[in-house]
Design an enzyme around this catalytic site. Sequence first.
Site, PDB file in Angstrom:
ATOM      1  N   HIS A 202      -3.719  10.618   8.610  1.00 34.74           N
ATOM      2  CA  HIS A 202      -4.511  10.532   9.774  1.00 34.74           C
ATOM      3  C   HIS A 202      -4.976  12.096  10.061  1.00 34.74           C
ATOM      4  CE1 HIS A 202      -3.540   6.325  10.703  1.00 34.74           C
ATOM      5  NE2 HIS A 202      -2.066   6.655  10.661  1.00 34.74           N
TER       6      HIS A 202
ATOM      7  N   HIS B 115       8.599  -1.320   3.901  1.00 38.48           N
ATOM      8  CA  HIS B 115       9.352  -0.212   4.737  1.00 38.48           C
ATOM      9  C   HIS B 115      10.266  -0.994   5.856  1.00 38.48           C
ATOM     10  CE1 HIS B 115       5.872  -2.272   6.999  1.00 38.48           C
ATOM     11  NE2 HIS B 115       5.024  -1.216   6.981  1.00 38.48           N
TER      12      HIS B 115
ATOM     13  N   PHE C  39      -0.198   5.231  14.543  1.00 36.50           N
ATOM     14  CA  PHE C  39       0.996   4.929  13.637  1.00 36.50           C
ATOM     15  C   PHE C  39       0.938   5.766  12.339  1.00 36.50           C
ATOM     16  CE2 PHE C  39       1.240   1.542  16.772  1.00 36.50           C
ATOM     17  CZ  PHE C  39       2.369   1.989  17.417  1.00 36.50           C
TER      18      PHE C  39
ATOM     19  N   ASN D  98      -5.851  -1.726   3.149  1.00 42.04           N
ATOM     20  CA  ASN D  98      -6.525  -1.533   4.577  1.00 42.04           C
ATOM     21  C   ASN D  98      -7.448  -0.479   4.536  1.00 42.04           C
ATOM     22  OD1 ASN D  98      -4.234   0.248   4.259  1.00 42.04           O
ATOM     23  ND2 ASN D  98      -3.863  -0.022   6.310  1.00 42.04           N
TER      24      ASN D  98
ATOM     25  N   ASP E 106       4.983   5.008   2.350  1.00 38.55           N
ATOM     26  CA  ASP E 106       4.254   4.739   3.330  1.00 38.55           C
ATOM     27  C   ASP E 106       3.471   5.857   3.756  1.00 38.55           C
ATOM     28  OD1 ASP E 106       2.982   3.153   5.252  1.00 38.55           O
ATOM     29  OD2 ASP E 106       4.454   3.013   6.399  1.00 38.55           O
TER      30      ASP E 106
END
Length: 444
Positions: free
Chosen positions: A320, A243, A334, A105, A316
């Site tokens: 950010h 996850h 998230f 992503n 994971d």
Amino acid sequence: MTTPSPTELIIRHGRVMDPSQNVDRTCDLLVRQGRVVGLGALGDNLPAPASDARMVDATGCIVAPGFIDLHCHLREPGKEYAETIESGGRAAAAGGFTSVLSMPNTRPVNDSAAVTRFIIETARKLSPVNVFPVGAITEGSKGEQLAPFAEMQEAGAVALTDDGLPVMNAGMMRHAMSYAAGLGLTVIDHAEDLNLTGAGQMHEGYTAVRLGLAGISGASEEIMVGRNILLAATTGAHYHVAHLSTAGALEMVREAKRRGLKVTCEVTPHHFSLIDEDVKDYDTNYKMKPPLRSRADREALLQGFADGTVDAIGTDHAPHAGSEKMQEFAQAPFGIIGLETALGLALDRLVHTGRSTLTRLVELMAVNPARIAGLDKTGRGTLKPGSVADITIFDPERNWTYDANQSFSRSKNSPFHGTNMRGGPVATIVAGNLVWNVERKSSV
């Protein structure tokens, strides 16, 4: 990324632990030209190293096959302000990982051979650890059209996922699994029903009500795990749940294993360490997806580690930038970073509490991830003679405190800042090169 090194490396007096060959003994390990020569005692059953061989004293430490993270977001291309392949690779090395699987992503999404090759070439030049790209299941991860699996595999993609998003269309997922099974690629699933998640911000329960935040039901995850296990049974695909966070989903995986299906799962350190009650003061560093679950869910996950249902620990790692996380809880993205805290949390919360043995820990972080991603075929996840000399050395008793501000990651979004830990990495070796050690606290 690494300084020139001699062609030989000798690791002395460590407790070599390699579940892939049922080895657990104190001895020396000799590396030559990036490959493991063998285990034993110098001057006895190991040949004498060259005079310029590099020496690492591992007294009191565990010497294990290099750890592999099945679930990592490196953000490049597209969001380099949050993380780059280089900075993420440095964080991985500092966490004891020798290889990471990078999620697709990015911007653009890794749904083509061109993006896959870009990631591999950039990592080859700049990352101290191995980066194995994971290709998208659908073009743009939009769930509308399958991505070109074979082309991405030929370019170097090692698995498939739309992680960050689920594949909502069951027919599309069935086609993807059938195609992936033919190519021998594992399908990694972000299990979430977006219709059930809605505008949820944290786990649906008392704490969400108390904080006035919209909840995310465990059913959002479980309904997709159940659906995709059925599709895996139909297609013969290797289905891996990313996850995993709920007791219900874990029980479905347990039952699938009983039936002999090719179903595996990973659990993150934050899901086995924290629960929804830890979300206090609207701190967005506790906002992740899937959300921190209930105490009962965490207890079930810990039981899953103990009984062998859980196959791997995946970080994971989701960086950010501060400007993104420093918003109101409902608006913040998230995800948290996790590469540098994974091993410390696993030792502290699983091994030292008696939930796991050291041998099981090495299975969860090296041997099983290599098998799930097919990297065992490249000589990783083992210390057998001739295998790639990717090696993690860790001290199960090292006391240290995590300081997110000192992280190699470009982002600092972690709920574990200031956490005291018992046990952590000491040195990371990739293809025979020492790429990180705790004494220098930097890549070398």
